[in-house]
Design a protein around this motif. Structure first.
Motif, PDB file in Angstrom:
ATOM      1  N   GLY A 133       0.933  -1.313  -0.154  1.00 51.10           N
ATOM      2  CA  GLY A 133      -0.083  -0.059   0.005  1.00 51.10           C
ATOM      3  C   GLY A 133       0.790   1.238  -0.171  1.00 51.10           C
ATOM      4  N   ALA A 134       1.869   1.367   0.794  1.00 55.88           N
ATOM      5  CA  ALA A 134       2.826   2.301   0.748  1.00 55.88           C
ATOM      6  C   ALA A 134       3.593   2.662  -0.622  1.00 55.88           C
ATOM      7  CB  ALA A 134       3.838   2.299   1.941  1.00 55.88           C
ATOM      8  N   LEU A 135       3.778   1.435  -1.129  1.00 57.16           N
ATOM      9  CA  LEU A 135       4.548   1.653  -2.596  1.00 57.16           C
ATOM     10  C   LEU A 135       3.761   2.259  -3.388  1.00 57.16           C
ATOM     11  CD1 LEU A 135       7.043   0.760  -4.233  1.00 57.16           C
ATOM     12  CD2 LEU A 135       6.026  -1.345  -4.537  1.00 57.16           C
ATOM     13  N   THR A 136       2.199   1.778  -3.533  1.00 52.78           N
ATOM     14  CA  THR A 136       1.429   2.325  -4.412  1.00 52.78           C
ATOM     15  C   THR A 136       1.212   3.697  -4.314  1.00 52.78           C
ATOM     16  OG1 THR A 136       0.118  -0.006  -4.253  1.00 52.78           O
ATOM     17  CG2 THR A 136      -1.049   2.035  -5.035  1.00 52.78           C
ATOM     18  N   ILE A 137       1.110   4.364  -3.044  1.00 51.13           N
ATOM     19  CA  ILE A 137       0.978   5.633  -2.852  1.00 51.13           C
ATOM     20  C   ILE A 137       2.263   6.406  -3.315  1.00 51.13           C
ATOM     21  CG2 ILE A 137       0.795   7.600  -0.962  1.00 51.13           C
ATOM     22  CD1 ILE A 137      -0.833   5.630   0.733  1.00 51.13           C
ATOM     23  N   GLN A 138       3.540   5.792  -3.130  1.00 53.49           N
ATOM     24  CA  GLN A 138       4.495   6.413  -3.623  1.00 53.49           C
ATOM     25  C   GLN A 138       4.738   6.549  -4.938  1.00 53.49           C
ATOM     26  OE1 GLN A 138       8.265   6.995  -1.324  1.00 53.49           O
ATOM     27  NE2 GLN A 138       7.857   4.840  -0.537  1.00 53.49           N
ATOM     28  N   THR A 139       4.236   5.351  -5.530  1.00 55.56           N
ATOM     29  CA  THR A 139       4.220   5.387  -6.889  1.00 55.56           C
ATOM     30  C   THR A 139       3.423   6.518  -7.716  1.00 55.56           C
ATOM     31  OG1 THR A 139       4.923   3.082  -6.933  1.00 55.56           O
ATOM     32  CG2 THR A 139       3.919   4.046  -9.152  1.00 55.56           C
ATOM     33  N   TYR A 140       1.922   6.559  -7.169  1.00 55.28           N
ATOM     34  CA  TYR A 140       1.250   7.646  -7.537  1.00 55.28           C
ATOM     35  C   TYR A 140       1.714   9.044  -7.339  1.00 55.28           C
ATOM     36  CZ  TYR A 140      -2.718  10.731  -7.619  1.00 55.28           C
ATOM     37  OH  TYR A 140      -3.712  11.653  -8.223  1.00 55.28           O
ATOM     38  N   LEU A 141       2.488   9.209  -6.379  1.00 53.44           N
ATOM     39  CA  LEU A 141       2.846  10.454  -6.155  1.00 53.44           C
ATOM     40  C   LEU A 141       3.996  10.705  -7.188  1.00 53.44           C
ATOM     41  CD1 LEU A 141       3.316  10.598  -2.108  1.00 53.44           C
ATOM     42  CD2 LEU A 141       1.852  11.906  -3.642  1.00 53.44           C
ATOM     43  N   TYR A 142       5.048   9.754  -7.477  1.00 56.12           N
ATOM     44  CA  TYR A 142       5.893  10.106  -8.479  1.00 56.12           C
ATOM     45  C   TYR A 142       5.139  10.358  -9.726  1.00 56.12           C
ATOM     46  CZ  TYR A 142       9.427   8.722 -11.753  1.00 56.12           C
ATOM     47  OH  TYR A 142      10.359   8.951 -12.654  1.00 56.12           O
ATOM     48  N   PHE A 143       4.223   9.530 -10.001  1.00 55.55           N
ATOM     49  CA  PHE A 143       3.461   9.818 -11.512  1.00 55.55           C
ATOM     50  C   PHE A 143       2.916  11.161 -11.549  1.00 55.55           C
ATOM     51  CE2 PHE A 143      -0.592  10.015 -13.584  1.00 55.55           C
ATOM     52  CZ  PHE A 143      -0.290   9.418 -14.785  1.00 55.55           C
ATOM     53  N   GLU A 144       2.395  11.668 -10.433  1.00 53.81           N
ATOM     54  CA  GLU A 144       1.521  13.268 -10.273  1.00 53.81           C
ATOM     55  C   GLU A 144       2.885  14.401 -10.358  1.00 53.81           C
ATOM     56  OE1 GLU A 144      -1.293  14.330 -10.848  1.00 53.81           O
ATOM     57  OE2 GLU A 144      -2.124  12.336 -10.755  1.00 53.81           O
ATOM     58  N   ALA A 145       4.156  13.746  -9.496  1.00 53.88           N
ATOM     59  CA  ALA A 145       5.093  14.849  -9.565  1.00 53.88           C
ATOM     60  C   ALA A 145       6.074  14.941 -10.651  1.00 53.88           C
ATOM     61  CB  ALA A 145       5.786  14.614  -8.051  1.00 53.88           C
ATOM     62  N   PHE A 146       6.485  13.994 -11.160  1.00 56.52           N
ATOM     63  CA  PHE A 146       7.525  14.092 -11.955  1.00 56.52           C
ATOM     64  C   PHE A 146       7.014  13.348 -13.443  1.00 56.52           C
ATOM     65  CE2 PHE A 146       9.225  13.226  -7.639  1.00 56.52           C
ATOM     66  CZ  PHE A 146       9.661  14.613  -7.548  1.00 56.52           C
ATOM     67  N   PRO A 147       6.397  14.054 -14.184  1.00 56.37           N
ATOM     68  CA  PRO A 147       5.924  13.542 -15.654  1.00 56.37           C
ATOM     69  C   PRO A 147       7.120  13.859 -16.636  1.00 56.37           C
ATOM     70  CG  PRO A 147       4.867  15.673 -14.960  1.00 56.37           C
ATOM     71  CD  PRO A 147       5.473  15.267 -13.698  1.00 56.37           C
ATOM     72  N   ASN A 148       7.838  14.696 -16.272  1.00 55.45           N
ATOM     73  CA  ASN A 148       9.084  14.989 -17.218  1.00 55.45           C
ATOM     74  C   ASN A 148      10.295  14.417 -16.927  1.00 55.45           C
ATOM     75  OD1 ASN A 148       7.403  17.082 -18.462  1.00 55.45           O
ATOM     76  ND2 ASN A 148       7.955  18.641 -17.125  1.00 55.45           N
ATOM     77  N   ASP A 149      10.288  13.342 -16.098  1.00 51.13           N
ATOM     78  CA  ASP A 149      11.552  12.454 -15.671  1.00 51.13           C
ATOM     79  C   ASP A 149      11.997  11.722 -16.962  1.00 51.13           C
ATOM     80  OD1 ASP A 149      12.014  13.490 -13.105  1.00 51.13           O
ATOM     81  OD2 ASP A 149      11.917  11.319 -12.114  1.00 51.13           O
ATOM     82  N   ARG A 150      13.326  11.433 -16.951  1.00 43.99           N
ATOM     83  CA  ARG A 150      13.749  10.493 -18.216  1.00 43.99           C
ATOM     84  C   ARG A 150      12.720   9.287 -18.148  1.00 43.99           C
ATOM     85  NH1 ARG A 150      20.239  10.498 -16.999  1.00 43.99           N
ATOM     86  NH2 ARG A 150      20.677  12.975 -17.387  1.00 43.99           N
ATOM     87  N   ASN A 151      12.688   8.918 -19.461  1.00 44.83           N
ATOM     88  CA  ASN A 151      11.837   7.636 -19.621  1.00 44.83           C
ATOM     89  C   ASN A 151      12.344   6.501 -19.177  1.00 44.83           C
ATOM     90  OD1 ASN A 151       9.838   9.051 -21.297  1.00 44.83           O
ATOM     91  ND2 ASN A 151      10.985   8.847 -23.257  1.00 44.83           N
ATOM     92  N   SER A 152      13.735   6.317 -19.024  1.00 39.83           N
ATOM     93  CA  SER A 152      14.261   5.331 -18.352  1.00 39.83           C
ATOM     94  C   SER A 152      14.096   5.180 -16.856  1.00 39.83           C
ATOM     95  CB  SER A 152      15.871   5.407 -18.713  1.00 39.83           C
ATOM     96  OG  SER A 152      16.582   6.684 -17.998  1.00 39.83           O
ATOM     97  N   THR A 153      13.958   6.331 -16.265  1.00 42.07           N
ATOM     98  CA  THR A 153      13.729   6.264 -15.105  1.00 42.07           C
ATOM     99  C   THR A 153      12.381   6.076 -14.409  1.00 42.07           C
ATOM    100  OG1 THR A 153      15.201   8.152 -14.645  1.00 42.07           O
ATOM    101  CG2 THR A 153      13.712   7.653 -12.999  1.00 42.07           C
ATOM    102  N   LYS A 154      11.282   6.447 -15.489  1.00 46.66           N
ATOM    103  CA  LYS A 154       9.905   5.949 -15.309  1.00 46.66           C
ATOM    104  C   LYS A 154       9.830   4.680 -15.740  1.00 46.66           C
ATOM    105  CE  LYS A 154       8.507   9.596 -18.105  1.00 46.66           C
ATOM    106  NZ  LYS A 154       7.551  10.685 -18.690  1.00 46.66           N
ATOM    107  N   CYS A 155      10.234   4.015 -16.710  1.00 47.42           N
ATOM    108  CA  CYS A 155      10.302   2.652 -16.878  1.00 47.42           C
ATOM    109  C   CYS A 155      10.693   1.878 -15.805  1.00 47.42           C
ATOM    110  CB  CYS A 155      10.777   2.228 -18.279  1.00 47.42           C
ATOM    111  SG  CYS A 155       9.996   3.104 -19.626  1.00 47.42           S
ATOM    112  N   LEU A 156      11.647   2.119 -15.039  1.00 46.71           N
ATOM    113  CA  LEU A 156      12.414   1.509 -13.914  1.00 46.71           C
ATOM    114  C   LEU A 156      11.320   1.556 -12.871  1.00 46.71           C
ATOM    115  CD1 LEU A 156      15.065   0.253 -12.834  1.00 46.71           C
ATOM    116  CD2 LEU A 156      15.443   2.540 -11.704  1.00 46.71           C
ATOM    117  N   VAL A 157      10.701   2.722 -12.482  1.00 49.06           N
ATOM    118  CA  VAL A 157       9.764   2.783 -11.453  1.00 49.06           C
ATOM    119  C   VAL A 157       8.579   1.855 -11.748  1.00 49.06           C
ATOM    120  CG1 VAL A 157       8.023   4.293 -10.065  1.00 49.06           C
ATOM    121  CG2 VAL A 157      10.516   5.222 -10.730  1.00 49.06           C
ATOM    122  N   TYR A 158       7.880   1.778 -13.018  1.00 48.69           N
ATOM    123  CA  TYR A 158       6.919   1.362 -13.159  1.00 48.69           C
ATOM    124  C   TYR A 158       6.822  -0.322 -13.328  1.00 48.69           C
ATOM    125  CZ  TYR A 158       5.239   6.079 -14.117  1.00 48.69           C
ATOM    126  OH  TYR A 158       4.811   7.181 -13.870  1.00 48.69           O
TER     127      TYR A 158
END
Length: 332
Positions: free
Chosen positions: A31-56
Motif C-alpha cells: 500500500g505504501a509503495l502504491t501511494i509512492q508510485t502515484y505521487l511519483y506519477f503526479e509529481a515528475f511527468p518530465n523525468d527521463r523515460n528510463s527512470t519512469k520505466c524503472l519505477v513502473y
C-alpha cells in the motif's frame, strides 16, 4: 496434499505467527509503495523515460509478488486451515522471497550505482557496488532453486542452502552499506555556498543513510534468524518484506525532490516563475507571513542566496505539493 492436522501440544503459533506477521507487513508495504508510485506519477511527468520505466517495472514486479503472496496466504489459512503440512508447504515462497528479492534488489542497487557514478564521475565505486550486487543476486537465485527442491519451510537446514543463504544476505547487506557510504561521501565532498542546496544535500545524505541502514538491517536480521533458529519459520517475516523494502526505499529517494508546503522541511519560496522579457527572472517569496514580495534578478547573477537561474519550481495539486527539479537535484 495429505492433511496431517496439528498434534496436541504442538507450538503452532511459532509456525503460523511469523507467517501472519509477514503477510500483514507485506500488504501494508505494498500500500505504501502504491501511494509512492502515484505521487511519483503526479509529481515528475518530465523525468527521463528510463527512470519512469524503472519505477513502473518495479511496481509491476511487486504487484505480481503481492498476488502470489496472497495466493499462498489463502492456501495456508484458507484451504489448508488446521493442516500443518499446508502451513509449512513451500508453495510460491521460493519465487516470492529469494528470486523476487534478488531481482528487485539488483534493480535498486543498479539505480543507486548509476546515481553514484553521476555524482563521482568515476566507475570505481559503482563497479564495486555492482560486483557485490551481482554476487548477491546470483546467490539469491541459487537459494531459490534450493528452496524449491526442499519443498518445505522447515527443511532448509542443509549445507548447500546455508552457504547460498549466507552469501545472498551477507553480500546484499554489504552492497547496501557500500551504497549508503558512497552516496554520503559523494554528496559531502563538494561544498556549496547556497543555503537551499546545502539543505537539499543534507536531506539527501540523511535519506541515503536511513534507507541503506534499513535494507541492510533487514537483510542481517533475516540472516541471523535463519541460522540462530534452524528448522523454524522466524526468518520468513523479514524475508517476505525485503523486496517491498527495496522498492519503497528507491521510490523514497526519487520522491524526496518534492516538498509539502507548510511542512517542517518546506522551502522558502512558494512559487517561481521565469519571464522572457529582458532575461529577467521573477521570484515570489513567502517567509512565514502573509506578506509576499517580488524579487527581480538579472540573468548574469544568482537570483538570491537560495536559488540559481537553473532552478525551476512547479506547483501542482492546488498548491499543496511543490517539487524543485534543478540540474543537481535531477541527477541525485
Amino acid at each position: 496434499m495429505e492433511n496431517t492436522g496439528v498434534p496436541p501440544g504442538f507450538p503452532i503459533a511459532q509456525v503460523s505467527g511469523p507467517l501472519i506477521v509477514a503477510y500483514m507487513l507485506h500488504w501494508g508495504l505494498f500500500g505504501a509503495l502504491t501511494i509512492q508510485t502515484y505521487l511519483y506519477f503526479e509529481a515528475f511527468p518530465n523525468d527521463r523515460n528510463s527512470t519512469k520505466c524503472l519505477v513502473y517495472a518495479v511496481y509491476c514486479l511487486e504487484l505480481v509478488q503481492t498476488i502470489l503472496v496472497s495466493h499462498d496466504a489463502f492456501l495456508d489459512f484458507g484451504y489448508g486451515f488446521g493442516n500443518l503440512a499446508a502451513l509449512t508447504a513451500m508453495d510460491y515462497n521460493w519465487l516470492n522471497v529469494p528470486v523476487m528479492t534478488s531481482i528487485v534488489a539488483f534493480i535498486g542497487q543498479s539505480f543507486y550505482a548509476y546515481r553514484i557514478y553521476l555524482l563521482s564521475k568515476s566507475w570505481i565505486l559503482p563497479s564495486l557496488i555492482m560486483a557485490t550486487s551481482i554476487t548477491s543476486s546470483t546467490a539469491g537465485l541459487v537459494t531459490g532453486a534450493f528452496v524449491f527442491v526442499a519443498g518445505d519451510l522447515t527443511r532448509l537446514d542443509n549445507h548447500r542452502t546455508n552457504v547460498a543463504v549466507g552469501t545472498w544476505l551477507a553480500s546484499s547487506a554489504t552492497s547496501d552499506i557500500l551504497i549508503a557510504a558512497c552516496m554520503t561521501y559523494c554528496l559531502l565532498k563538494d561544498g556549496t555556498g547556497f543555503r537551499r542546496t546545502r539543505i537539499l544535500v543534507t536531506r539527501l545524505v540523511r535519506l541515503s543513510i536511513e534507507t541503506g541502514s534499513i535494507t541492510a538491517t533487514v537483510a542481517l536480521l533475516d540472516l541471523a534468524l535463519f541460522f540462530i533458529f534452524p528448522g523454524k519459520t522466524y526468518y520468513s517475516t523479514p524475508a517476505a518484506i525485503m523486496p517491498k523494502i527495496y522498492a519503497n526505499t528507491m521510490l523514497a529517494v526519487l520522491n524526496s525532490r518534492f516538498h509539502i508546503l507548510g511542512g517542517r522541511t518546506a522551502p522558502v519560496a512558494s512559487a517561481i516563475s521565469i519571464t522572457n522579457n529582458s532575461n529577467v527572472m521573477s521570484l515570489r517569496f513567502r517567509r512565514g507571513n502573509p506578506v509576499e514580495t517580488d524579487v527581480d534578478a538579472s540573468h548574469t547573477a544568482a537570483a538570491s542566496d537560495d536559488y540559481s537561474q537553473n532552478t525551476s519550481g512547479i506547483v501542482f495539486s492546488k498548491d499543496v505539493l511543490v517539487h524543485y527539479e534543478g540540474k543537481d537535484a535531477a541527477s541525485v
